[in-house]
Write a protein that holds these residues in place. Structure first.
Motif, PDB file in Angstrom:
ATOM      1  N   VAL A  82       7.464  96.260  -8.109  1.00  0.00           N
ATOM      2  CA  VAL A  82       7.654  94.841  -7.778  1.00  0.00           C
ATOM      3  C   VAL A  82       8.980  94.598  -7.053  1.00  0.00           C
ATOM      4  N   PRO A  83      10.129  95.147  -7.531  1.00  0.00           N
ATOM      5  CA  PRO A  83      11.364  94.965  -6.755  1.00  0.00           C
ATOM      6  C   PRO A  83      11.265  95.538  -5.344  1.00  0.00           C
ATOM      7  N   GLY A  84      10.472  96.604  -5.177  1.00  0.00           N
ATOM      8  CA  GLY A  84      10.279  97.158  -3.834  1.00  0.00           C
ATOM      9  C   GLY A  84       9.572  96.179  -2.924  1.00  0.00           C
ATOM     10  N   PHE A  85       8.520  95.531  -3.460  1.00  0.00           N
ATOM     11  CA  PHE A  85       7.820  94.506  -2.688  1.00  0.00           C
ATOM     12  C   PHE A  85       8.755  93.354  -2.338  1.00  0.00           C
ATOM     13  N   ILE A  86       9.593  92.977  -3.304  1.00  0.00           N
ATOM     14  CA  ILE A  86      10.522  91.871  -3.076  1.00  0.00           C
ATOM     15  C   ILE A  86      11.530  92.235  -1.985  1.00  0.00           C
ATOM     16  N   SER A  87      11.955  93.496  -1.961  1.00  0.00           N
ATOM     17  CA  SER A  87      12.879  93.939  -0.913  1.00  0.00           C
ATOM     18  C   SER A  87      12.250  93.778   0.465  1.00  0.00           C
ATOM     19  N   VAL A  88      10.950  94.071   0.566  1.00  0.00           N
ATOM     20  CA  VAL A  88      10.241  93.866   1.837  1.00  0.00           C
ATOM     21  C   VAL A  88      10.262  92.387   2.206  1.00  0.00           C
ATOM     22  N   GLY A  89      10.033  91.527   1.211  1.00  0.00           N
ATOM     23  CA  GLY A  89      10.072  90.094   1.457  1.00  0.00           C
ATOM     24  C   GLY A  89      11.452  89.614   1.890  1.00  0.00           C
ATOM     25  N   VAL A  90      12.490  90.200   1.293  1.00  0.00           N
ATOM     26  CA  VAL A  90      13.854  89.846   1.671  1.00  0.00           C
ATOM     27  C   VAL A  90      14.107  90.176   3.144  1.00  0.00           C
ATOM     28  N   ILE A  91      13.724  91.383   3.542  1.00  0.00           N
ATOM     29  CA  ILE A  91      13.945  91.812   4.926  1.00  0.00           C
ATOM     30  C   ILE A  91      13.173  90.913   5.893  1.00  0.00           C
ATOM     31  N   ALA A  92      11.921  90.591   5.529  1.00  0.00           N
ATOM     32  CA  ALA A  92      11.122  89.692   6.377  1.00  0.00           C
ATOM     33  C   ALA A  92      11.750  88.305   6.436  1.00  0.00           C
ATOM     34  N   GLY A  93      12.204  87.821   5.274  1.00  0.00           N
ATOM     35  CA  GLY A  93      12.802  86.489   5.234  1.00  0.00           C
ATOM     36  C   GLY A  93      14.054  86.381   6.071  1.00  0.00           C
ATOM     37  N   LEU A  94      14.926  87.378   5.948  1.00  0.00           N
ATOM     38  CA  LEU A  94      16.160  87.344   6.721  1.00  0.00           C
ATOM     39  C   LEU A  94      15.897  87.532   8.212  1.00  0.00           C
ATOM     40  N   THR A  95      14.847  88.281   8.559  1.00  0.00           N
ATOM     41  CA  THR A  95      14.504  88.459   9.978  1.00  0.00           C
ATOM     42  C   THR A  95      14.104  87.130  10.609  1.00  0.00           C
ATOM     43  N   SER A  96      13.293  86.345   9.896  1.00  0.00           N
ATOM     44  CA  SER A  96      12.880  85.044  10.435  1.00  0.00           C
ATOM     45  C   SER A  96      14.062  84.087  10.545  1.00  0.00           C
ATOM     46  N   VAL A  97      15.013  84.176   9.599  1.00  0.00           N
ATOM     47  CA  VAL A  97      16.224  83.349   9.682  1.00  0.00           C
ATOM     48  C   VAL A  97      17.024  83.709  10.932  1.00  0.00           C
ATOM     49  N   LEU A  98      17.179  84.998  11.176  1.00  0.00           N
ATOM     50  CA  LEU A  98      17.915  85.455  12.357  1.00  0.00           C
ATOM     51  C   LEU A  98      17.265  84.942  13.643  1.00  0.00           C
ATOM     52  N   LEU A  99      15.947  84.984  13.683  1.00  0.00           N
ATOM     53  CA  LEU A  99      15.216  84.557  14.870  1.00  0.00           C
ATOM     54  C   LEU A  99      15.515  83.096  15.208  1.00  0.00           C
ATOM     55  N   VAL A 100      15.441  82.228  14.204  1.00  0.00           N
ATOM     56  CA  VAL A 100      15.629  80.795  14.446  1.00  0.00           C
ATOM     57  C   VAL A 100      17.096  80.475  14.737  1.00  0.00           C
ATOM     58  N   MET A 101      18.011  81.155  14.064  1.00  0.00           N
ATOM     59  CA  MET A 101      19.434  80.896  14.311  1.00  0.00           C
ATOM     60  C   MET A 101      19.836  81.276  15.733  1.00  0.00           C
ATOM     61  N   HIS A 102      19.364  82.412  16.187  1.00  0.00           N
ATOM     62  CA  HIS A 102      19.675  82.842  17.561  1.00  0.00           C
ATOM     63  C   HIS A 102      19.056  81.864  18.566  1.00  0.00           C
ATOM     64  N   LEU A 103      17.829  81.447  18.301  1.00  0.00           N
ATOM     65  CA  LEU A 103      17.146  80.483  19.160  1.00  0.00           C
ATOM     66  C   LEU A 103      17.939  79.178  19.240  1.00  0.00           C
ATOM     67  N   ALA A 104      18.359  78.650  18.084  1.00  0.00           N
ATOM     68  CA  ALA A 104      19.080  77.373  18.053  1.00  0.00           C
ATOM     69  C   ALA A 104      20.426  77.475  18.755  1.00  0.00           C
TER      70      ALA A 104
END
Length: 522
Positions: free
Chosen positions: A346-368
Motif C-alpha cells: 500500500v505505501p508503494g501504491f501511495i508513492s506512485v500517487g505522490v509522484i503523479a500528484g506532484l507531476t500534475s502540480v508542476l505542470l500547472v505551475m509552469h503553465l501559470a
C-alpha cells in the motif's frame, strides 16, 4: 502627464480584450479541462507533504500543529479561499485574458500596482515550482531505492551529489560523519552537486507545455485520475483502522494550531489562481472559468477534509511524532497500521500517487508562470522577444524555456524551509488584491456586463480581504525561528527589488511604447 498619473494609468478591460485578440493563443480548454487543471494543481504538495507539518507542527517547534483539528484548518483555508475564488470568477468571466491577478490589477489599480502584483506572482509560482520539483525528485529517489534488488546500483542508489543541491549534500554527508570533499567532485576547485531528477522533470514538463495546452491537459487528466485513485485507496483502507481516541484532545494547541495549520495548508490552494491565468485559452471563458475555479475548489476541499479525518484518526498527532510522518505523512501513517505484505504494497501504491500528484502540480505551475510573464511582456515590462509564439504550436515557447532554465538553476540553491512561507505570502497578497480590485471595478465601471457576479458584494470581497489578511498577519506573529524570519524578510526584499526594477526599466519602457504608439497613429 505626471509621474503619478503614469503610475496609476489603467489598462481598461476593453484594451486588455483587444490585446488578447491579437495575441494568438489557441483556445482549447473546456470546463472539464479547467477542473482537471485546478484539481491537478491543488491536490499534490498539500496532501502528500505539508499536511504532516500542519497536523503535528514543525520539527523544530517553531510552528504549532493543529492535531486532529486539522479538519478545521482545512475548512478555514477553504473559507478564506472561497471569497477570493468568487472574485476571481467574476474577473475571469469579464476579462478573459492571460495574466490572472496581474491583468485584473492593471484594469483597476494601475500600472505600478500591476507590476508589483506580477512581480509577486513570479516569486510565488517559480519558487513553488522549484520546491515541488525538489520534492518530486526526493520521492522518486526513495521510490527507486525500493527496487534495489532489481535495478542497477547507479539508479537505485545514485551518488548524493547527483540528487541534491550542494548545501543539502554537505549537510547530509556531515550528519553521516563523512567528509563532503571526499565525495562531492569538483572542477577547477568548484564543487559540483546537482539535483538531476529535478532538472529532468523540469525539462520534461517544458517539452509537454511547448506542444500545447491541450496536450498538457491530457497528461494532467491521467495524473489526476491516478492520484485520486491512490487517495481513495488511502481513505478506504484507513477507515478500517481509525481509532476515535486519536482524535482526543481534538485541538491540542487551541485555535493557534488551527489557524497556523490553515496558513501552512494554504500553500496548496495556489491552484485555482493558476486557472485564471489560462483564461485566454478557454473556449467559453464566461461560462466555464467560474465553473472550473469553484468546481476545483469544492472537489479538493472534500478530498482534503476526508484525508485529514482519516490521517489523524489512524495516527496520533497531538504529541511527538516520527520524523518520517512529517516527511511523508500519508505513506507513513498507513504503513504504521498495516502488517505483512500490505505494509509494503500500500505505501508503494501511495508513492506512485505522490509522484503523479506532484507531476500534475508542476505542470500547472509552469503553465501559470509562463502565462503571467506572457501578459507582462505584452505590456512592455519585458523584452518583446518573450511575446513570440511557436510557429507550429502557438505557445510562448521562449518564455517556457526561460522558466525552465531559471527553475533548474533554482534547484541548486533553494532554501526549502522558507519556500512554502514565501509562496503563501505571495498567494495571500494576490488574493487580497483581487478582492480589492472587484470593489474598485464595481465602483468605476458598474455598467460593464458581468457574466458571473460575486454575490453579496461588497461583503464577500471584504470577507476575503479579512480572512486572507488575518491568516497572513497571524502567521507572522505566531511563527518563530530562522525560516519564518527569513521568508518574511525575503518577501519584503523582493517587493523592494520589484519597485527598483520598475523605476529603472519598466516605467521607461512603457513611456517609450506610448510614444511609438502615438507616432504610429499619426
Amino acid at each position: 502627464m505626471t509621474i503619478l498619473q503614469n503610475l496609476l494609468k489603467r489598462k481598461t478591460p476593453d484594451d486588455a480584450l483587444n490585446c488578447a485578440k491579437e495575441g494568438g493563443l489557441e483556445k482549447t480548454l473546456g470546463v472539464w479541462d479547467l477542473i482537471i487543471l485546478g484539481v491537478g494543481a491543488i491536490i499534490g504538495s498539500g496532501i502528500f507533504a505539508v499536511v504532516g507539518i500542519a497536523a503535528a507542527g514543525s520539527a523544530d517547534g517553531t510552528s504549532p500543529g493543529a492535531g486532529p483539528a486539522l479538519v478545521l484548518s482545512m475548512i478555514v483555508a477553504a473559507i478564506a479561499c472561497i471569497f477570493s475564488a468568487l472574485c476571481y470568477s467574476e474577473f475571469a468571466s469579464m476579462i478573459p485574458v492571460a495574466g490572472g491577478a496581474y491583468s485584473y490589477t492593471f484594469a483597476t489599480l494601475g500600472e505600478f500596482a500591476a507590476w508589483i502584483v506580477g512581480w509577486i506572482l513570479m516569486l510565488e509560482y517559480v519558487i513553488a515550482y522549484i520546491a515541488v520539483s525538489c520534492a518530486w525528485a526526493n520521492y522518486v529517489v526513495q521510490f527507486l531505492k525500493g527496487f534495489g534488488h532489481i535495478l542497477p546500483t547507479w539508479l537505485s542508489n545514485p551518488p548524493i551529489w547527483l540528487v541534491s543541491d550542494y548545501r543539502t549534500a554537505v549537510h547530509t554527508l556531515t550528519q553521516q560523519g563523512i567528509d563532503p570533499h571526499s565525495v562531492i567532485p569538483s572542477i577547477c576547485g568548484m564543487p559540483i552537486s546537482i539535483n538531476l531528477p529535478a532538472a529532468l522533470i523540469i525539462l520534461f514538463i517544458t517539452g509537454i507545455l511547448i506542444k500545447g495546452t491541450k496536450d498538457s491537459t491530457k497528461m494532467a487528466a491521467f495524473m489526476v485520475a491516478l492520484k485520486l485513485g491512490i487517495i481513495g485507496l488511502f481513505i478506504v483502507t484507513g477507515l478500517f483502522f481509525v481509532e476515535p481516541s486519536n482524535w482526543t484532545p481534538f485541538a491540542p494547541n487551541g485555535m493557534s494550531g488551527v489557524f497556523m495549520g490553515a496558513f501552512i495548508i494554504f500553500f496548496a490552494y495556489i491552484g485555482f489562481d493558476a486557472l485564471a491565468t489560462t483564461a485566454e485559452e478557454c473556449k467559453n471563458p464566461q461560462r466555464d472559468l467560474p465553473r472550473g475555479i469553484i468546481g476545483s475548489l469544492i472537489v479538493t476541499t472534500i478530498v482534503y477534509t476526508l484525508v485529514a479525518l482519516v490521517l489523524t484518526g489512524i495516527y496520533p498527532t497531538q504529541g511527538q511524532v516520527a520524523p518520517a510522518f512529517l516527511q511523508a505523512p500519508v505513506a507513513f501513517s498507513i504503513s504504521n497500521v498495516l502488517s505483512g505484505i500490505w505494509a509494503k504494497a500500500v505505501p508503494g501504491f501511495i508513492s506512485v500517487g505522490v509522484i503523479a500528484g506532484l507531476t500534475s502540480v508542476l505542470l500547472v505551475m509552469h503553465l501559470a508562470a509562463t502565462r503571467i510573464l506572457y501578459a507582462m511582456s505584452r505590456d512592455h515590462f519585458f523584452p518583446e522577444v518573450f511575446q513570440k509564439l511557436h510557429p507550429k504550436f502557438n505557445t510562448p515557447h521562449i518564455l517556457t524555456w526561460a522558466v525552465c532554465i531559471v527553475s533548474i538553476f533554482g534547484t541548486l540553491s533553494l532554501n526549502l524551509d522558507a519556500a512554502a512561507s514565501l509562496c503563501n505570502f505571495g498567494t495571500f497578497t494576490s488574493f487580497i488584491i483581487v478582492c480589492v480590485a472587484i470593489l474598485i471595478l464595481r465602483k468605476i465601471d458598474p455598467d460593464r456586463p458581468r457574466p458571473f457576479k460575486v454575490p453579496f458584494c461588497p461583503w464577500f470581497p471584504l470577507a476575503g480581504i479579512i480572512c486572507c489578511g488575518g491568516l497572513m498577519i497571524f502567521s507572522m506573529v505566531i511563527a518563530k525561528g530562522e525560516s519564518a524570519k527569513l521568508s518574511t524578510e525575503l518577501f519584503i526584499v523582493w517587493i523592494i527589488m520589484g519597485a527598483i526594477i520598475y523605476a529603472t526599466y519598466g516605467y521607461r519602457k512603457n513611456r517609450l511604447a506610448e510614444k511609438k504608439e502615438v507616432a504610429k497613429n499619426e
